[in-house]
Design a protein around this motif. Structure first.
Motif, PDB file in Angstrom:
ATOM      1  N   ASN A  33     -10.612   1.926   3.620  1.00 17.24           N
ATOM      2  CA  ASN A  33     -10.025   3.264   3.740  1.00 17.24           C
ATOM      3  C   ASN A  33     -10.028   3.769   5.183  1.00 17.24           C
ATOM      4  O   ASN A  33      -9.203   4.588   5.545  1.00 17.24           O
ATOM      5  CB  ASN A  33     -10.778   4.259   2.856  1.00 17.24           C
TER       6      ASN A  33
ATOM      7  N   ARG B  43      -8.076  -6.061   0.787  1.00 19.28           N
ATOM      8  CA  ARG B  43      -9.267  -5.222   0.713  1.00 19.28           C
ATOM      9  C   ARG B  43     -10.457  -6.053   0.226  1.00 19.28           C
ATOM     10  O   ARG B  43     -11.551  -5.979   0.784  1.00 19.28           O
ATOM     11  CB  ARG B  43      -8.998  -4.081  -0.267  1.00 19.28           C
TER      12      ARG B  43
ATOM     13  N   SER C 283      -3.573   4.156  -1.722  1.00 16.40           N
ATOM     14  CA  SER C 283      -4.839   3.501  -2.041  1.00 16.40           C
ATOM     15  C   SER C 283      -6.007   4.150  -1.295  1.00 16.40           C
ATOM     16  O   SER C 283      -7.148   3.747  -1.455  1.00 16.40           O
ATOM     17  CB  SER C 283      -4.762   2.015  -1.700  1.00 16.40           C
ATOM     18  N   GLY C 284      -5.733   5.137  -0.450  1.00 18.29           N
ATOM     19  CA  GLY C 284      -6.801   5.872   0.214  1.00 18.29           C
ATOM     20  C   GLY C 284      -6.956   5.598   1.695  1.00 18.29           C
ATOM     21  O   GLY C 284      -7.849   6.143   2.337  1.00 18.29           O
TER      22      GLY C 284
END
Ligand SMILES: *[C@@H]1O[C@H](CO)[C@@H](O)[C@H](O)[C@H]1NC(C)=O
Ligand SMILES: *[C@@H]1O[C@H](CO)[C@@H](O)[C@H](O)[C@H]1NC(C)=O
Length: 241
Positions: free
Chosen positions: A107, A100, A128-129
Motif C-alpha cells: 500500500n 503483492r 487495492s489501497g
C-alpha cells in the motif's frame, strides 16, 4: 398531362433526397471506421489492444476523437461504468495481487504506470489501497492518466518503487522505453512488464536484454482478459561499477 409531369418530378426529387441521405450515411460511417487506429497505433498500442479487438481496454483514438464535446469527467464516468472497464480492472487487480504476494508492491509503494491508456492499472492499484500511483501515456486521459512521453519521462531518477507497463511492444524505441523505467525506479525496486506471450527463451532474453542494470526475478505466462501474455519482472540493481 401537367399533373403527370408534376408527379414524375416529385418522384425524382424524392429519389435525390434518398440518395443524398445515403451518401451522408456513407460519409459518416467511412469516417468513423478510418479514424480507428491512425497514428496513435504507432506509439503505445500494446499487444493487448492489437490482439483483442474487443478488448476491455478502450484505447483507440476514436475514443477520444468521436466525442469531442464530452468533458473529460463525463467521458471518464461513462467509461468507468462500462462492463469492459470493470473486467479490465479486475484482470489487472489479480495480477497486482500476485505482485503483492511476491512483496513487489504494498500500500505504501510509489508506482509508475507507463503507457496506461485510460488508466485501468491505476484504478486497480488505487482500489487495492495503494495511495501513490502515477499513470502516464502519450495522450492524457483524465483523471487517471496524464501526458508524458514514455521515452522521456518527466521524473527524477530513483523515485518509484515499482514501474509497470503493458506498452513495451508498442514502443518506438524499446531500449529507451525500458531505460526510462530503470532510471526512474529506485535501486532495489522492480519493473514489471506484461508482454505478448513469449514462446521461447530467446524471446524472454530479448526483453531481458533491454535492461542494463536489472536482474530477472520472475517470468510467468499469464492470461489477462482472455489474452495469453507473459509477465516479466526485473529487479533494479545498483549500476555495476
Ligand atoms: C491496503 O489498503 C486497503 C484499503 O485501505 C486495505 O483494505 C488493506 O487492508 C491494506 N493492505 C495492507 C496489507 O495493509
Ligand atoms: C509460456 O508458454 C509458452 C508456450 O506458449 C512456453 O513455450 C513457455 O515455456 C512458457 N513459459 C513459462 C515461463 O512457463
Amino acid at each position: 398531362m401537367d399533373r403527370h409531369i408534376q408527379r414524375l418530378l416529385n418522384r425524382i426529387s424524392l429519389a435525390f433526397a434518398v440518395a443524398g441521405t445515403l451518401a451522408l450515411f456513407h460519409v459518416f460511417f467511412s469516417t468513423s471506421v478510418s479514424c480507428s487506429y491512425s497514428g496513435h497505433n504507432l506509439h503505445h498500442h500494446d499487444t493487448l489492444t492489437q490482439t483483442i479487438a474487443h478488448s476491455p481496454f478502450p484505447r483507440s483514438s476514436c475514443d477520444a476523437a468521436s466525442r469531442p464535446t464530452l468533458p473529460p469527467d463525463r467521458r471518464f464516468s461513462r467509461i468507468q461504468s462500462s462492463r469492459s472497464w470493470r473486467r479490465g480492472v479486475a484482470a489487472l487487480s489479480s495480477l497486482f495481487l500476485r505482485l503483492r504476494t511476491a512483496h513487489l508492491l504494498s500500500n505504501s509503494s510509489r508506482i509508475l504506470c507507463v503507457s496506461s491508456g485510460a488508466g485501468h492499472e491505476v484504478a486497480a492499484l488505487r482500489e487495492s489501497g495503494v495511495m501513490d500511483v502515477t499513470g502516464v501515456d502519450l495522450i492524457d486521459f483524465p483523471p487517471l492518466v496524464s501526458r508524458a512521453d514514455p521515452h522521456n519521462l518527466p521524473f527524477f531518477d530513483n523515485v518509484f518503487d515499482l514501474g509497470f507497463s503493458r506498452g513495451l511492444s508498442g514502443a518506438l524505441f524499446p531500449a529507451r522505453f525500458v531505460g526510462e523505467l530503470e532510471r526512474t525506479v529506485r535501486n532495489g525496486g522492480a519493473v514489471a512488464l506484461v508482454v505478448e506471450r513469449c514462446g521461447s527463451e530467446e524471446e524472454v532474453a530479448s526483453v531481458k536484454g533491454l535492461f542494463r542494470k536489472s536482474s530477472l526475478v520472475e517470468v510467468s505466462n499469464i492470461t489477462l482478459s482472455d489474452s495469453q501474455m507473459t509477465l516479466i519482472v526485473m529487479r533494479v540493481n545498483e549500476m555495476p561499477p
